[in-house]
Design an enzyme around this catalytic site. Sequence first.
Site, PDB file in Angstrom:
ATOM      1  N   GLU A   1      30.391 -15.172 -58.332  1.00 54.86           N
ATOM      2  CA  GLU A   1      31.655 -15.781 -58.754  1.00 54.86           C
ATOM      3  C   GLU A   1      31.463 -17.228 -59.190  1.00 54.86           C
ATOM      4  O   GLU A   1      32.108 -17.687 -60.127  1.00 54.86           O
ATOM      5  CB  GLU A   1      32.690 -15.685 -57.625  1.00 54.86           C
ATOM      6  CG  GLU A   1      33.085 -14.250 -57.320  1.00 54.86           C
ATOM      7  CD  GLU A   1      34.286 -14.149 -56.404  1.00 54.86           C
ATOM      8  OE1 GLU A   1      34.804 -15.196 -55.960  1.00 54.86           O
ATOM      9  OE2 GLU A   1      34.707 -13.018 -56.118  1.00 54.86           O
TER      10      GLU A   1
ATOM     11  N   HIS B   1      41.056 -11.272 -34.369  1.00 56.49           N
ATOM     12  CA  HIS B   1      39.958 -12.218 -34.510  1.00 56.49           C
ATOM     13  C   HIS B   1      39.354 -12.118 -35.904  1.00 56.49           C
ATOM     14  O   HIS B   1      39.608 -11.167 -36.640  1.00 56.49           O
ATOM     15  CB  HIS B   1      38.859 -11.929 -33.481  1.00 56.49           C
ATOM     16  CG  HIS B   1      38.102 -10.649 -33.740  1.00 56.49           C
ATOM     17  ND1 HIS B   1      38.623  -9.408 -33.463  1.00 56.49           N
ATOM     18  CD2 HIS B   1      36.877 -10.418 -34.280  1.00 56.49           C
ATOM     19  CE1 HIS B   1      37.749  -8.469 -33.792  1.00 56.49           C
ATOM     20  NE2 HIS B   1      36.678  -9.061 -34.303  1.00 56.49           N
TER      21      HIS B   1
ATOM     22  N   SER C   1      35.010  -4.266 -34.184  1.00 52.73           N
ATOM     23  CA  SER C   1      34.534  -3.767 -32.899  1.00 52.73           C
ATOM     24  C   SER C   1      35.610  -3.865 -31.829  1.00 52.73           C
ATOM     25  O   SER C   1      35.449  -3.347 -30.742  1.00 52.73           O
ATOM     26  CB  SER C   1      33.300  -4.568 -32.482  1.00 52.73           C
ATOM     27  OG  SER C   1      33.629  -5.949 -32.409  1.00 52.73           O
TER      28      SER C   1
ATOM     29  N   LYS D   1      40.068   5.652 -49.309  1.00 59.89           N
ATOM     30  CA  LYS D   1      39.212   5.649 -50.479  1.00 59.89           C
ATOM     31  C   LYS D   1      37.766   5.465 -50.021  1.00 59.89           C
ATOM     32  O   LYS D   1      37.481   4.598 -49.188  1.00 59.89           O
ATOM     33  CB  LYS D   1      39.638   4.477 -51.372  1.00 59.89           C
ATOM     34  CG  LYS D   1      38.663   4.063 -52.416  1.00 59.89           C
ATOM     35  CD  LYS D   1      38.880   4.849 -53.662  1.00 59.89           C
ATOM     36  CE  LYS D   1      37.903   4.428 -54.747  1.00 59.89           C
ATOM     37  NZ  LYS D   1      37.800   5.466 -55.779  1.00 59.89           N
TER      38      LYS D   1
ATOM     39  N   CYS E   1      38.420  -6.369 -22.365  1.00 61.53           N
ATOM     40  CA  CYS E   1      38.217  -6.914 -23.715  1.00 61.53           C
ATOM     41  C   CYS E   1      37.350  -8.167 -23.664  1.00 61.53           C
ATOM     42  O   CYS E   1      37.650  -9.109 -22.931  1.00 61.53           O
ATOM     43  CB  CYS E   1      39.567  -7.255 -24.341  1.00 61.53           C
ATOM     44  SG  CYS E   1      39.425  -8.220 -25.850  1.00 61.53           S
TER      45      CYS E   1
END
Length: 338
Positions: free
Chosen positions: A181, A165, A160, A310, A49
């Site tokens: 906004e 994280h 990924s 969805k 990792c």
Amino acid sequence: MKLFTQPHRRFNPLTNEWILVSPHRTQRPWLGQVEPAQVETRPAYDPSCYLCPGNERAGGKRNPPYETTFVFDNDFAALMPDAAPAAFDARGLLRAESERGVCRVICFSPRHDLTLPHMAHDEIRRVVETWVAQTRELGAHDWVNSVLVFENKGALMGASNPHPHCQVWASEHLPTEPAKELRAQTDYLHANKSCLLCDYLALELDEGARVVAQNDHFVTVVPFWATWPFETMLLSRRHLGSLTDLASDEHDALADILKQLTTRYDQLFNVSFPYSMGFHQAPTDDAPHPATHLHAHYYPPLLRSATIRKFMVGYEMLGNPQRDITPEAAAARLREMA
Ligand code: H2U
Ligand code: ZN
């Protein structure tokens, strides 16, 4: 209300956009793709990792043996601090301009196998403090006008790596969503002499139907105008513009509500719930921004199980977003979890 049982559209006052709600469609049979549920077990440390402590990342940099959170400059940064200023404009139709920025990755924990809902309160609080510190540090650059902290969680959202994280991107220009906004919140403040999201929050607390979780300083609702099935919005009760404005007890309260919300999400379909989330906060351009109210949006793709998601396709790409399950029904489902 009868309106809410028949096809109707709802207005998003934060973006000035409409969404279509089709509550009667939730009964239709599902003929789409059904994927097998994936049970994930991960080791606390994964030697392959790139986010685990002590491991090497792309480009040869090595992570320190970190014990809490760890922040580093993205090795494949989408934005660079030293892009040369330039602009291009052909009859107002072909326009381009340079964009400067900083992209960082924030590891929540040295533990490869954890996610936010499984972290202890103090560990989540440490993540909150890291977000605050990054917002302060990056926002302090005179050319940085926007700091966006966001998390892509789960392979379904394109994350990924399952190591817990998030990312922070600081940029010279205000990105499209915060800009929309900001405009809406500013117009509302001028027209009503009050804050759009303070007023909205008061309405939601009055009605209660879309409230998912709350504590002394934060409230989570499924917005009246939600587009994703289990979309939520996390709002501070107090009117404040930025993560950097949070007081110490609000750091604790934010950690608490993050844990509450992500725990409910995981319980909904008994899976580590995928989502994209991020904080919208005031621009860091040194101008006062009384209209902005700190909030986070959670956009999860799952619809009715761990595998049925969805898609925003067809009418949604060409017309506007559409949903079947009502925001009220989604909020009730999330409230049932604990
Ligand atoms: P996501 O999982 O949200 O995509 O974020 C991971 C980020 O980590 C991604 O933007 C960066 C990728 O560029 N990365 C590094 O900075 N170093 C590496 O060694 C691999 C990935
Ligand atoms: Zn890891």
